[in-house]
Design a protein around this motif. Sequence first.
Motif, PDB file in Angstrom:
ATOM      1  N   ASP A 236     -34.624  -4.872 109.104  1.00 35.61           N
ATOM      2  CA  ASP A 236     -34.289  -4.387 110.557  1.00 35.61           C
ATOM      3  C   ASP A 236     -33.528  -5.405 111.568  1.00 35.61           C
ATOM      4  OD1 ASP A 236     -36.749  -5.846 110.812  1.00 35.61           O
ATOM      5  OD2 ASP A 236     -37.249  -4.817 112.528  1.00 35.61           O
ATOM      6  N   GLN A 237     -34.075  -6.874 111.156  1.00 35.84           N
ATOM      7  CA  GLN A 237     -33.542  -7.851 111.986  1.00 35.84           C
ATOM      8  C   GLN A 237     -32.076  -8.270 111.513  1.00 35.84           C
ATOM      9  OE1 GLN A 237     -33.781 -12.422 110.696  1.00 35.84           O
ATOM     10  NE2 GLN A 237     -35.538 -11.893 112.177  1.00 35.84           N
ATOM     11  N   ILE A 238     -31.767  -7.917 110.046  1.00 38.11           N
ATOM     12  CA  ILE A 238     -30.473  -8.127 109.615  1.00 38.11           C
ATOM     13  C   ILE A 238     -29.616  -6.930 110.305  1.00 38.11           C
ATOM     14  CG2 ILE A 238     -28.663  -8.162 107.733  1.00 38.11           C
ATOM     15  CD1 ILE A 238     -31.094  -9.397 105.809  1.00 38.11           C
ATOM     16  N   ALA A 239     -30.114  -5.723 110.210  1.00 37.68           N
ATOM     17  CA  ALA A 239     -29.355  -4.460 110.745  1.00 37.68           C
ATOM     18  C   ALA A 239     -29.158  -4.842 112.198  1.00 37.68           C
ATOM     19  CB  ALA A 239     -30.101  -3.447 110.571  1.00 37.68           C
ATOM     20  N   GLY A 240     -29.926  -5.277 112.884  1.00 41.07           N
ATOM     21  CA  GLY A 240     -29.767  -5.511 114.445  1.00 41.07           C
ATOM     22  C   GLY A 240     -28.629  -6.571 114.709  1.00 41.07           C
TER      23      GLY A 240
ATOM     24  N   GLY B 284     -31.438  -3.773 100.145  1.00 38.84           N
ATOM     25  CA  GLY B 284     -31.795  -3.143 101.391  1.00 38.84           C
ATOM     26  C   GLY B 284     -30.437  -2.422 101.538  1.00 38.84           C
ATOM     27  N   VAL B 285     -30.743  -1.333 102.215  1.00 37.88           N
ATOM     28  CA  VAL B 285     -29.268  -0.433 102.535  1.00 37.88           C
ATOM     29  C   VAL B 285     -29.228  -0.487 104.106  1.00 37.88           C
ATOM     30  CG1 VAL B 285     -28.566   2.025 102.510  1.00 37.88           C
ATOM     31  CG2 VAL B 285     -30.088   1.144 100.749  1.00 37.88           C
ATOM     32  N   ILE B 286     -28.098  -0.830 104.487  1.00 43.00           N
ATOM     33  CA  ILE B 286     -27.938  -0.561 106.111  1.00 43.00           C
ATOM     34  C   ILE B 286     -26.696   0.512 106.371  1.00 43.00           C
ATOM     35  CG2 ILE B 286     -27.018  -1.850 108.091  1.00 43.00           C
ATOM     36  CD1 ILE B 286     -28.198  -4.302 106.991  1.00 43.00           C
ATOM     37  N   MET B 287     -26.901   1.364 107.166  1.00 43.52           N
ATOM     38  CA  MET B 287     -25.946   2.580 107.413  1.00 43.52           C
ATOM     39  C   MET B 287     -25.767   2.495 109.003  1.00 43.52           C
ATOM     40  SD  MET B 287     -27.924   5.541 105.452  1.00 43.52           S
ATOM     41  CE  MET B 287     -26.745   6.841 105.761  1.00 43.52           C
ATOM     42  N   ALA B 288     -24.307   2.555 109.329  1.00 39.93           N
ATOM     43  CA  ALA B 288     -23.839   2.453 110.492  1.00 39.93           C
ATOM     44  C   ALA B 288     -22.344   2.941 110.498  1.00 39.93           C
ATOM     45  CB  ALA B 288     -23.979   0.982 111.411  1.00 39.93           C
ATOM     46  N   ALA B 289     -21.842   3.422 111.682  1.00 38.67           N
ATOM     47  CA  ALA B 289     -20.513   3.460 111.813  1.00 38.67           C
ATOM     48  C   ALA B 289     -19.721   2.615 111.617  1.00 38.67           C
ATOM     49  CB  ALA B 289     -20.189   4.158 113.230  1.00 38.67           C
ATOM     50  N   ALA B 290     -19.968   1.176 111.970  1.00 38.99           N
ATOM     51  CA  ALA B 290     -19.248  -0.040 111.660  1.00 38.99           C
ATOM     52  C   ALA B 290     -20.161  -1.231 111.634  1.00 38.99           C
ATOM     53  CB  ALA B 290     -17.946  -0.049 112.722  1.00 38.99           C
ATOM     54  N   ILE B 291     -19.603  -2.062 110.738  1.00 39.86           N
ATOM     55  CA  ILE B 291     -20.605  -3.329 110.528  1.00 39.86           C
ATOM     56  C   ILE B 291     -19.637  -4.498 110.903  1.00 39.86           C
ATOM     57  CG2 ILE B 291     -21.714  -4.644 108.698  1.00 39.86           C
ATOM     58  CD1 ILE B 291     -23.144  -2.463 109.208  1.00 39.86           C
ATOM     59  N   ASP B 292     -20.584  -5.614 111.502  1.00 45.26           N
ATOM     60  CA  ASP B 292     -19.800  -6.688 111.971  1.00 45.26           C
ATOM     61  C   ASP B 292     -20.035  -7.724 110.861  1.00 45.26           C
ATOM     62  OD1 ASP B 292     -18.527  -9.011 113.110  1.00 45.26           O
ATOM     63  OD2 ASP B 292     -19.960  -9.071 114.681  1.00 45.26           O
ATOM     64  N   PRO B 293     -19.143  -8.007 109.915  1.00 48.78           N
ATOM     65  CA  PRO B 293     -19.503  -9.028 108.799  1.00 48.78           C
ATOM     66  C   PRO B 293     -19.713 -10.307 109.428  1.00 48.78           C
ATOM     67  CG  PRO B 293     -17.467  -7.745 108.387  1.00 48.78           C
ATOM     68  CD  PRO B 293     -17.901  -7.642 109.683  1.00 48.78           C
ATOM     69  N   SER B 294     -19.401 -10.756 110.551  1.00 51.97           N
ATOM     70  CA  SER B 294     -19.639 -12.193 111.149  1.00 51.97           C
ATOM     71  C   SER B 294     -20.964 -12.372 111.424  1.00 51.97           C
ATOM     72  CB  SER B 294     -18.569 -12.487 112.029  1.00 51.97           C
ATOM     73  OG  SER B 294     -19.004 -11.781 113.187  1.00 51.97           O
ATOM     74  N   GLY B 295     -21.804 -11.052 111.639  1.00 53.76           N
ATOM     75  CA  GLY B 295     -23.241 -11.224 111.967  1.00 53.76           C
ATOM     76  C   GLY B 295     -24.190 -11.709 111.103  1.00 53.76           C
ATOM     77  N   PHE B 296     -23.813 -11.594 109.822  1.00 53.63           N
ATOM     78  CA  PHE B 296     -24.597 -11.921 108.567  1.00 53.63           C
ATOM     79  C   PHE B 296     -25.258 -13.357 108.671  1.00 53.63           C
ATOM     80  CE2 PHE B 296     -22.874  -8.069 106.906  1.00 53.63           C
ATOM     81  CZ  PHE B 296     -23.981  -7.195 106.543  1.00 53.63           C
TER      82      PHE B 296
ATOM     83  N   ASP C 181     -27.973 -16.866 104.885  1.00 52.28           N
ATOM     84  CA  ASP C 181     -28.895 -16.961 103.559  1.00 52.28           C
ATOM     85  C   ASP C 181     -28.866 -15.078 102.981  1.00 52.28           C
ATOM     86  OD1 ASP C 181     -29.960 -16.108 105.712  1.00 52.28           O
ATOM     87  OD2 ASP C 181     -31.872 -16.809 105.231  1.00 52.28           O
ATOM     88  N   VAL C 182     -27.913 -14.661 103.536  1.00 48.99           N
ATOM     89  CA  VAL C 182     -28.006 -13.067 103.056  1.00 48.99           C
ATOM     90  C   VAL C 182     -26.875 -12.790 102.343  1.00 48.99           C
ATOM     91  CG1 VAL C 182     -27.688 -10.783 104.169  1.00 48.99           C
ATOM     92  CG2 VAL C 182     -29.247 -12.337 105.488  1.00 48.99           C
ATOM     93  N   ARG C 183     -26.902 -12.190 101.282  1.00 47.85           N
ATOM     94  CA  ARG C 183     -25.833 -11.706 100.199  1.00 47.85           C
ATOM     95  C   ARG C 183     -25.693 -10.214 100.774  1.00 47.85           C
ATOM     96  NH1 ARG C 183     -25.485 -14.610  95.378  1.00 47.85           N
ATOM     97  NH2 ARG C 183     -25.923 -16.749  95.959  1.00 47.85           N
ATOM     98  N   ALA C 184     -24.351  -9.829 101.139  1.00 45.07           N
ATOM     99  CA  ALA C 184     -24.220  -8.300 101.435  1.00 45.07           C
ATOM    100  C   ALA C 184     -22.763  -7.951 100.910  1.00 45.07           C
ATOM    101  CB  ALA C 184     -24.114  -8.298 103.112  1.00 45.07           C
TER     102      ALA C 184
END
Length: 342
Positions: free
Chosen positions: A176-180, A197-209, A212-215
């Motif tokens: 939930d922290q990553i999704a936020g 982990g599955v994150i669902m949204a209308a759009a994702i900001d890649p710069s927010g990861f 240490d996260v692989r996405a």
Amino acid sequence: MEALAVRLSGLDSHAEGAIRVVAFYDTLMRRRVDLPALARASAGLAECAAGIRIHGTGQVVRAASDGTPLRGASAAASSTVQITLDEEEIGTVWLERPGPPVPLDEVLLDRLAIAAAAVLERYGPARTTMADPALVELAISADGDRAARARALRLLGFAASSPLCVTAVRSARPLDQIAGLVCPSRPVKSAPLDGVGVIMAAAIDPSGFPPDVRAGIGGGGSADQSWRQALIALRFTGPRRPVVHHDDLGAMALLAQIPVDAMRDNADVAAIARLSAEDLEILDAYCTTGSLRRAADVLHRHHSSIARRLDQIGRTLAADLTTPTGLTRARLALTAVHLLNN
């Protein structure tokens, strides 16, 4: 509503008062009140102003002890409790008592927080990030009934006909922290599924990861298609490229469709798989940068030593890595080895 109010000052014992408070909120929840009615009833029960704030929407509801709605900034809270749903903090409830808290304020706020969460869940979709994994799995599955998938999406807060971006994540951080971080504006839903982990949204900001996260980010489209693309993109991630968007892979994504046995049987792939960890790092830096000197800079090595090692690697592969053809062969084989290990 006034007939339900039980004045705390008339209670003879803390235990009896707590039972009366619990019964009071049970009655409110059975009557399916909304947030304003909940705030009014709570303020009347506590005999002081009460407030509710929902983080996702920024909605604030306040009421005076006589039930009058209060506008503007709240006074200093005498006591507060967090509203939680699906183990996520989604809001806050509080009392604005002029003096110190009275003994039953804690019980009252606990029940108010539970009631507020129930209201949000009922009239939602609830403004939480975490979702039921079974519901998420149904929404992104390519199998099963289309109507069932559409219903799952609606229950998650998404329109079945709207494009959706699904992301596959591997990280030790709370999901939930990553999704936020990658989707600060709602709606966004997340859930763990088969170790990913599955994150669902209308759009994702890649710069927010975080670093240490692989996405792996799927393209915007149907949820099931975006999820398949996200899993493919996740396989291409690595230390030098922790976040990969499927749309950026282009024809490289086709490598993920090659059978594993066919990859292993390829001479270039087999040769690279036998390289030492140091040689793999050198080859990866060279293939990533496309330049001998830039690879040396990345590895903090002298370019002449990198050139010697690349020459040895080229002989192992039976390819001249200084030519476009040799570099292409090395890139493809190195990517295939990476996919075999992911």
